[in-house]
Motif scaffolding. Structure first.
Motif, PDB file in Angstrom:
ATOM      1  N   LYS A  71       0.497  -1.019   0.212  1.00  0.00           N
ATOM      2  CA  LYS A  71       0.087  -0.297  -0.240  1.00  0.00           C
ATOM      3  C   LYS A  71       0.995   1.608  -0.243  1.00  0.00           C
ATOM      4  O   LYS A  71       1.097   2.499  -0.489  1.00  0.00           O
ATOM      5  N   GLY A 119       2.566   1.882  -3.209  1.00  0.00           N
ATOM      6  CA  GLY A 119       2.155   2.579  -3.628  1.00  0.00           C
ATOM      7  C   GLY A 119       2.050   4.020  -3.962  1.00  0.00           C
ATOM      8  O   GLY A 119       1.952   5.097  -4.169  1.00  0.00           O
ATOM      9  N   LYS A 120       1.264   4.194  -2.973  1.00  0.00           N
ATOM     10  CA  LYS A 120       1.644   6.167  -2.223  1.00  0.00           C
ATOM     11  C   LYS A 120       2.995   6.811  -2.627  1.00  0.00           C
ATOM     12  O   LYS A 120       2.892   7.865  -2.984  1.00  0.00           O
ATOM     13  N   ALA A 170       4.064   7.381  -6.623  1.00  0.00           N
ATOM     14  CA  ALA A 170       3.432   8.804  -6.526  1.00  0.00           C
ATOM     15  C   ALA A 170       4.188  10.281  -6.463  1.00  0.00           C
ATOM     16  O   ALA A 170       4.041  10.733  -6.987  1.00  0.00           O
ATOM     17  N   ASP A 202      -4.911   7.393  -8.862  1.00  0.00           N
ATOM     18  CA  ASP A 202      -4.346   6.190  -8.364  1.00  0.00           C
ATOM     19  C   ASP A 202      -3.768   6.288  -6.739  1.00  0.00           C
ATOM     20  O   ASP A 202      -4.540   5.095  -6.597  1.00  0.00           O
ATOM     21  N   ALA A 203      -3.138   6.711  -6.589  1.00  0.00           N
ATOM     22  CA  ALA A 203      -2.883   7.050  -5.342  1.00  0.00           C
ATOM     23  C   ALA A 203      -3.627   7.615  -4.063  1.00  0.00           C
ATOM     24  O   ALA A 203      -3.316   7.505  -2.654  1.00  0.00           O
TER      25      ALA A 203
END
Lengths: 109, 109
Positions: free
Chosen positions: B18, B21-22, B25, B69-70
């Motif tokens: 998780k 992904g952030k 970005a 998306d993030a």
DNA sequence: TTAATAAATCAATATAATTTGATTAACAAC
DNA sequence: GTTGTTAATCAAATTATATTGATTTATTAA
């Protein structure tokens, strides 16, 4: 006045570049795992991290170097061994309190 | 007991995924610049960001989608226009107070 | 209806990051 | 010395991301 704005743009750009590098180092779940392991165990040599994270030596060295270059961890060489530990100051400066349990010393949560 | 450890490993892995992904970005200076522009201007449509950041429309859309998306920005469609704004709650949860001036509303520093 | 605009998507290319296995350098133990 | 160990580095292959320019969809204005 135009010059002032231009200089601000340049320094802002340098700032974004600096943080880009740090977030890039954080943008990998294997490296987040390494940070988590180092957080829990304090200072560790590469050969002790290797079995925990199930990674080949060269791959682990590669990822440690990325974390090191970003200033997120620090290295101390003792003989043939390299000991790595989390740069707590740097992580505190970057991340919110939410990450306390993951990348901050035990007892903080 | 083994099962408990295994389950913890799985959920820890999901957590790292998780955050990967952030941080991915955030790991781009152009996207940090976009976040900064949105922070300063509140809600903006793509065509208003475009001239400020000097980026082609398709490139900007690509980067906005990654931030969206993030969960770092949010989108509101009005007619043909798409308005984007920073997800302050998410950024506060991720980043330290140090980023106040860059990605947090004016007046916070 | 036609023309113009906003923004998303697509396919192709270009660029960058990661993985792999082998090699190397530095040291330690015998 | 020789042997074994630690960890860094290298080159090649693989995989992931970003960029470009064109196309598409939806909406608005004339």
């Amino acid at each position: 006045m135009d010059i002032k704005i231009a200089l601000e743009d340049v320094s802002l750009d340098l700032l974004f570049e600096k943080y880009e590098g740090k977030f890039k180092a954080l943008a990998d779940k294997k490296r987040l795992h390494i940070l988590n392991i180092l957080t829990q165990n304090g200072s560790m040599c590469v050969c002790d991290i290797e079995p925990i994270i199930e990674m080949t030596q060269s791959k682990l060295s590669y990822h440690l170097k990325i974390l090191l270059d970003a200033g997120l961890i620090e290295k101390e060489a003792r003989g043939t061994w390299s000991y790595y530990h989390v740069n707590q100051k740097e992580l505190n400066a970057l991340l919110s309190e939410q990450f306390c349990c993951l990348f901050k010393p035990p007892g903080c949560c």
